[in-house]
Scaffold this motif. Structure first.
Motif, PDB file in Angstrom:
ATOM      1  N   HIS A   9       0.813  -1.219   0.000  1.00  0.00           N
ATOM      2  CA  HIS A   9       0.000   0.000   0.000  1.00  0.00           C
ATOM      3  C   HIS A   9       0.846   1.268   0.000  1.00  0.00           C
ATOM      4  CE1 HIS A   9      -3.712   2.347   0.629  1.00  0.00           C
ATOM      5  NE2 HIS A   9      -2.945   3.161   1.333  1.00  0.00           N
ATOM      6  N   TRP A 164     -12.995   3.696   4.210  1.00  0.00           N
ATOM      7  CA  TRP A 164     -11.844   4.411   4.774  1.00  0.00           C
ATOM      8  C   TRP A 164     -12.251   4.773   6.198  1.00  0.00           C
ATOM      9  CZ3 TRP A 164     -10.570   9.894   5.571  1.00  0.00           C
ATOM     10  CH2 TRP A 164      -9.210  10.089   5.827  1.00  0.00           C
ATOM     11  N   ARG A 234      -8.935   0.230  14.247  1.00  0.00           N
ATOM     12  CA  ARG A 234      -8.179   0.197  12.995  1.00  0.00           C
ATOM     13  C   ARG A 234      -7.349  -1.086  12.878  1.00  0.00           C
ATOM     14  NH1 ARG A 234      -5.942  -0.304   8.919  1.00  0.00           N
ATOM     15  NH2 ARG A 234      -4.668   1.154   7.718  1.00  0.00           N
TER      16      ARG A 234
END
Ligand SMILES: [Zn+2]
Length: 354
Positions: A9, A164, A234
């Motif tokens: 990423h 997101w 997260r």
């Protein structure tokens, strides 16, 4: 021979299009320039990645993101979207950036099909190694309707992260609890028609489980971390890590101090690089193998040199993780898998369908 690496990423297009960084230049030149003229947008830290650093670090493939920022109160982003149409309009220049980068540079290849991947890998046995870009959308709002999926795929998109931090209309995000929506479920079906990579990074955990249940294709968490070290939504619970491994997926670990140690704050001393090896080891222990973990550095995705462990001064240094894993007793073949092979396996599973 030294292994080749994959970074799962990187927001390369965001850095180029929004922050106006010329990614063909060496990292040091970007730093010198930005010391005089800071880039637009929220504070992003000292530049860590450009193409020369990636090639120097033997990074053969990156998960290259298309990321546009949603409108949220207090956002410092220079460009934010309010509607799917706006998200689409702002995402297209990032797609165009990648396509142009590959068109104009012999050293860059947009990975449409497995033949492209084979060519990139073969180039690492020559004097002109190439960087392959595997395009993944981070936050699916630029997909306006299901008929857009084919449009994006035709132009090179090979993976989608539904959400997101703030969530999207497809699913809840790590900062915005919520399940998959009906649109999210339909999007998964449309993605399955192309066998795209489902990226679970940033998905709210319940949504991630449902997505795993529904989606038959390849899966990954492109930039993530175990919750065992930093207990935040997260991060991935050990149970979710096992589920990803059971699907032969891969988890790209982020060498970002804040995700390595929940007490670390910007301005604090950098952490030792051994911390990243510990986290990789944790995923291997939880899954009982070295086949579900890789690198997803997210370098320059909101943090820079100040916020990564000592010894990582640019993408060129990511290979240092190999010797730390060797010190922990990992074999050469395990290290090759962790640094790149696991990602290549998952990405190629997508690309063989094209
Ligand atoms: Zn992200």
């Amino acid at each position: 021979m030294k292994p080749i690496l994959v970074d799962g990423h990187l927001d390369l297009a965001y850095n180029a299009v929004i922050m106006k960084r010329d990614l063909l230049r060496p990292v040091v030149e970007i730093r010198e320039q930005e010391a005089v003229t800071p880039p637009p947008g929220p504070p992003s830290g000292t530049c860590l990645t450009t193409l020369p650093a990636l090639l120097e670090g033997r990074i053969a493939v990156v998960g290259a993101s298309i990321f546009v920022a949603p409108a949220i109160p207090g956002s410092l982003e220079p460009q934010v979207y309010h509607t799917p149409q706006e998200a689409f309009r702002y995402a297209v220049p990032q797609l165009d950036y990648y396509r142009r980068l590959a068109d104009e540079n012999e050293r860059v290849v947009l990975l449409h099909a497995d033949a492209d991947m084979k060519a990139v890998l073969a180039s690492w046995n020559t004097e002109q190694p190439q960087l392959g870009l595997f395009l993944v959308m981070e936050g699916a709002d630029p997909i306006r309707t299901l008929s857009d999926v084919g449009w994006w795929v035709e132009r090179g998109l090979r993976g989608v992260g539904l959400s997101w931090i703030t969530g999207t209309r497809y699913a809840g995000g790590d900062g915005a609890p919520g399940p998959l929506t009906d649109d999210g479920r339909k999007l998964l079906s449309a993605m399955a028609d192309y066998n795209l990579l489902l990226d679970l990074a940033h998905l709210w955990e319940d949504a991630a489980y449902e997505a795993l249940d529904r989606y038959p294709g390849p899966v990954a968490a492109s930039h993530a971390k175990p919750r065992a070290f930093v207990d935040r939504p997260r991060m991935l619970s050990d149970a979710l890590i096992r589920r990803i491994a059971a699907r032969d997926g891969v988890i790209g670990v982020v060498p970002f101090n804040l995700m390595l140690d929940g007490t670390w704050r910007r301005g604090n001393a950098r952490l030792p690089l051994t911390r990243v090896a510990e986290i990789i080891d944790h995923i291997c222990q939880v899954t009982g193998a070295a086949s579900s973990v890789g690198i997803g550095s997210d370098f320059d995705g909101g943090f820079g040199q100040e916020a990564v462990p000592e010894g990582l001064e640019s993408s060129a240094d990511l290979g240092k993780l190999g010797s730390l894993l060797a010190e922990r007793g990992y074999t050469d073949s395990d290290i090759d898998a962790i640094l790149g092979g696991n990602w290549l396996r998952v990405m190629r599973r997508v690309l063989v369908a094209f």
